[in-house]
Every structure is written in C-alpha cells, then in structure tokens.
Write an enzyme that holds these catalytic residues in place. Sequence first.
Site, PDB file in Angstrom:
ATOM      1  N   LYS A 179       0.836  -1.193   0.000  1.00  0.00           N
ATOM      2  CA  LYS A 179       0.000   0.000   0.000  1.00  0.00           C
ATOM      3  C   LYS A 179       0.874   1.248   0.000  1.00  0.00           C
ATOM      4  CE  LYS A 179      -2.065   2.722   2.808  1.00  0.00           C
ATOM      5  NZ  LYS A 179      -1.880   3.931   1.974  1.00  0.00           N
ATOM      6  N   GLY A 188       6.634   4.702   8.461  1.00  0.00           N
ATOM      7  CA  GLY A 188       5.724   5.838   8.611  1.00  0.00           C
ATOM      8  C   GLY A 188       5.851   6.426  10.002  1.00  0.00           C
ATOM      9  N   SER A 189       4.766   7.016  10.466  1.00  0.00           N
ATOM     10  CA  SER A 189       4.815   7.715  11.745  1.00  0.00           C
ATOM     11  C   SER A 189       4.764   6.749  12.928  1.00  0.00           C
ATOM     12  CB  SER A 189       3.637   8.691  11.823  1.00  0.00           C
ATOM     13  OG  SER A 189       2.432   7.967  11.738  1.00  0.00           O
ATOM     14  N   THR A 190       5.271   7.206  14.050  1.00  0.00           N
ATOM     15  CA  THR A 190       5.245   6.412  15.279  1.00  0.00           C
ATOM     16  C   THR A 190       3.792   6.126  15.690  1.00  0.00           C
ATOM     17  OG1 THR A 190       7.363   7.282  15.961  1.00  0.00           O
ATOM     18  CG2 THR A 190       5.963   6.436  17.713  1.00  0.00           C
ATOM     19  N   VAL A 244       1.121   5.796  13.810  1.00  0.00           N
ATOM     20  CA  VAL A 244       0.509   4.726  13.000  1.00  0.00           C
ATOM     21  C   VAL A 244       1.193   3.385  13.290  1.00  0.00           C
ATOM     22  CG1 VAL A 244       0.052   3.908  10.645  1.00  0.00           C
ATOM     23  CG2 VAL A 244      -0.386   6.287  11.246  1.00  0.00           C
ATOM     24  N   GLY A 245       2.490   3.416  13.584  1.00  0.00           N
ATOM     25  CA  GLY A 245       3.185   2.188  13.970  1.00  0.00           C
ATOM     26  C   GLY A 245       2.495   1.507  15.144  1.00  0.00           C
ATOM     27  N   GLU A 264       9.537   1.030  10.909  1.00  0.00           N
ATOM     28  CA  GLU A 264      10.571   2.053  10.731  1.00  0.00           C
ATOM     29  C   GLU A 264       9.845   3.380  10.874  1.00  0.00           C
ATOM     30  OE1 GLU A 264      12.586   4.783   9.755  1.00  0.00           O
ATOM     31  OE2 GLU A 264      12.576   4.170   7.651  1.00  0.00           O
ATOM     32  N   CYS A 299      13.009  10.687   7.544  1.00  0.00           N
ATOM     33  CA  CYS A 299      12.910  10.244   8.942  1.00  0.00           C
ATOM     34  C   CYS A 299      14.251  10.353   9.647  1.00  0.00           C
ATOM     35  CB  CYS A 299      12.377   8.813   9.006  1.00  0.00           C
ATOM     36  SG  CYS A 299      13.331   7.681   7.991  1.00  0.00           S
ATOM     37  N   GLU A 343       9.004  15.315  15.940  1.00  0.00           N
ATOM     38  CA  GLU A 343       9.464  15.226  14.554  1.00  0.00           C
ATOM     39  C   GLU A 343       8.654  16.194  13.698  1.00  0.00           C
ATOM     40  OE1 GLU A 343       8.617  11.626  12.238  1.00  0.00           O
ATOM     41  OE2 GLU A 343      10.697  11.713  11.567  1.00  0.00           O
TER      42      GLU A 343
END
Length: 500
Positions: free
Chosen positions: A191, A244-246, A248-249, A267, A301, A399
């Site tokens: 995706k 992606g972002s923390t 969403v992780g 990551e 990142c 960030e």
Amino acid sequence: PPRMEDVMVAKRLYLLFTEHQCKIVMPHVSSCSGRTFETRDPRTGEVIATVAEGDKEDVDLAVKAARDAFDHGEWPLMSGSERGRIMTRFADLVEQHADELAALESLDAGKHPAVTKAVDIGNAAGSLRYFAGAADKIHGETLKMQGQFQGYTLREPLGVAGLIIPWNFPTTMFGIKVAPALAAGCTMVVKPAEQTPLSALYLADLAKKAGIPDGVINVVPGFGPTAGAAIASHMNVEMISFTGSTEVGRLIMEASARSNLKPVYLELGGKSPLIIFDDADLDMAVELAISANFFNKGEACIAASRVYVQESIYDGFEKKLAERMKTWVVGDPLNDPTVNQGPQVDKAQYERVLSYIEHGKREGATLLTGGKPCGQKGYYIEPTVFTNVKEDMIIAKEEIFGPVMCLMKFKTVEEAIARANETPYGLGAGVVTRDLDVANRVVRSVRAGLVWVNCYFAVSSDCPFGGRRMSGFGKDEGMHALDKFLAVKSVVTPLRASPW
Ligand code: ADP
C-alpha cells in the site's frame, strides 16, 4: 548537483503525463466501490491524477490473489537463482525507466528529479540487485542435537507480506521493502501512501514486464485508516513491514495483536542529533548540517533536526550557516536545475510544518533563517533555522518532517551525548570530529540505529537501516531485512530406526 538534462527530460515527461492524465500509470482494476481519489501536484496544488481508492474489500481481493500465488503459484517454488534472475531484470527496468520515475516523483511528491534518480532509483535498483544475489543463498543449519537425533533447519518464506509505505521516498521504499520479500519467495500486498500512489503503480507494471508472475506483487492504493488498516488486521497477511509515523506504527501493532499476531516491523519517526565538535572542518560541518536538514525538503525520517555545536566554534558556525543559506534555492525542481529544495508533499504537511514554525516562534526560539512560506502558489517553505532552542521546546522534541533545523550549543562530550539521548526516538545520529576517541565514545553511547561519522545520510543496500526505541525495530536493507520474510522451521530425525 542536478543536471540540466535530468530536469529537461523530467519536464518533458511531466507534460506527457499530465496531457494523458496519467493513464499510463492507472491501476489495472477499479476499486470494488468504484471510488477514486485525487493526487495533486505540490508545486501548484492542482490535481494530476485520479486513482482507484482501495478499501477493505480490495485488500481482501489482493490478499486472496497473493495467497493463491503463494499456495499454488511458481514464485515460492522457483529456484533462488531464477528468482534472482527475474529480480535483476526488474532492477534493469527500474534503471531504464529512471526518467519516467523521476518525472512521476517530481509531480506527485515535489521531489527533485536528480534526487529521485540518484537516491530513490539508486536505492530501489540497488536493493533489487542485492537481494537478487541473496535469493539463492537462503539455507539453514545442521544440528547435532543431544541423544539419538539429528536435525536441520529450513528457512521458508512466510507467505503473504503486507508492505505499507510512506510518501517521502516512494520509489526507494517500494524497492527496499519489495526486494527482500521477493528474494525470500513471499508474495505481497503493497500500500503506497495516499499522497504518492503513482510510482508504486508504475513499478508494479515494470515488475510484470520483468517476469514476476501475477499475484506476487499486488498494489492497493488507498488511505491508511481503510486500506492500510485492513492489511494490518488481515488474518491471511503473515507479516507487516511498515515505514511511517510512530503514531501509525502503534496502530499497526495493535491491529496485529487483535488479529493473527503477525510479526510487525516498524521504521518510524526520529529526532536525530548531529554533534559537531570544535576540531571539525567548519565548512564540511556546515554542509553536513544543511543537507542533513534540508535534503528532500526535510522530509526524511533520518533528518538531523537537532544540531549540537560545541561552544568554542558555535558563533563561527552560526555565521557561516547563515551566509551559506543565502545561496540555498527554493523553487520548482522541474523548472530550474539550480533549485535545492522543492515544495512539501501536500497541503496538510505544509500546514503542519508551518504550525511547528509558529510554535518555535511562540516558545521563544530565535529565527536565524527562514520562518515562513514562500512562492506564489504550491507548498513551498523557506529553509528555517532556529537558534536559542531549549530541549523542552516542542520544535526540539517532536518530529517536524520539514525544512526546520534546531541549532544548539554544548560544552563537553558527556553533555553532548546526554543531550543527544534525551529523546524517546533512536533512529539516526551524526558526529563530526577529527578525534577518533571522541568519535568512538559518541558512536558507543548514542542510542540510535545508524551513526554517521563525518558524513550523513549515506545508505546502501548492504547497510541495515532502522531504529530503536520509538523509532521502531527491524531493519530494511542488509541481510537482516531478508530474515523478516523467512520462518525458521526445525526438523528432527532419529539417527536409528527406533531411538526410543
Ligand atoms: P505520515 O504521517 O508521514 O503521513 P503515516 O504514518 O500517516 O505517515 O503514513 C504512512 C503510511 O501508513 C501510509 O501509507 C498511510 O496510508 C499508512 N497508514 C496511515 N494510517 C494507517 C493505519 N491506521 N493503518 C495502516 N496504515 C496506515
């Protein structure tokens, strides 16, 4: 430096794409709902293409196709060397279509064509070649075991991999996630980010041309909370590799925990430090700080958004940096080869970065350069350097993912290390010094997944890439990345017919 030819070719292709409304990269099937979404040119804010909007139903179909290709198709059974041969052909095609891909990334992500060519295409093709070479070197161990048994291990492809990628290096991300999955013999659902769906669709076409069988790579463009979430919680997806972002992780780990406990590799974000000691070559240090913050418009990142400079050289560094920034050109990367920095990827990101800049001003940091939007249209932001930054300011903690540098002063090695580690993240770190002992002390003490000494951003297919702490875990690139897609199976056999 960007080459005029790259810019001209990208521009010509850009016109071709817009004239044809990107028909060339449209997906091969419509979404089940028939819905589409628009992707925009960040240089102007105008719509450049309409893309099928995948949702849960489409993810189900994609996973089914991937599952069929895994259970009944040739890919996992094929010899590693044959898989490697096809992957090498894929890498060749990526390189042969560098112009088209560079144009696509410029118009979808606002990237400089020269950056796409050197970095994105270099990484994607490099990764395909590296893992092509690894595909026929996947083997287990023999085990002596205790008693009347012996054993061996098999390393088997996991099955259907879910690859969820971001918008800042779309071609790189596609390449570095897909390559080890292919080498392992997995099939996959990819995706791309909703901001930049075009290159993944184009790359999937190239994969097909290279001879990768149908069903092995399935691209589902769509949004995170719908298509992305459906992949993360799917019972037939055996693992997730996410960048992606923390925030969403975390959601992806939760989705895995609630569904089939698939392994998840993340990551995520960072707030990486760059520590510059007083024996550094000042010109080199200034250049490193600039590229570590403003390369790819700060949309990286691993950007070193906290720059620590030792007190005795601080004033000279600040002055040189301010001078150098006067020659930094922000503008349309497709129209001017001298441009250093293009537009932010989309309106939301542009507004987010500007709101961080406002925070910085309100919190009392001082603007050395930049601090506002620029250009008549599009999502351009001046490269911004804040001084008088304190660690507890939002701009030093969170960030920003844009062209914003926080410049800070330190006195001793111990202080620099302690402050560098004062973050919940742990992705990249840089140290600039001629003193090997100092470099080694920092390298050993800094909590990060990658440390650059007297350089920054240098990456390669054989160099494991990934962080720790709230920057995630698991590596892209290098042989560690291949392990993510393989399951170890222990097989035990008796030494005698009846060992009991
Ligand atoms: P950013 O904040 O930089 O846009 P995100 O983490 O939101 O980064 O997005 C990275 C990728 O994750 C994109 O492909 C996005 O669509 C996807 N994504 C966003 N939300 C979710 C979610 N809830 N589940 C799965 N994927 C998601």
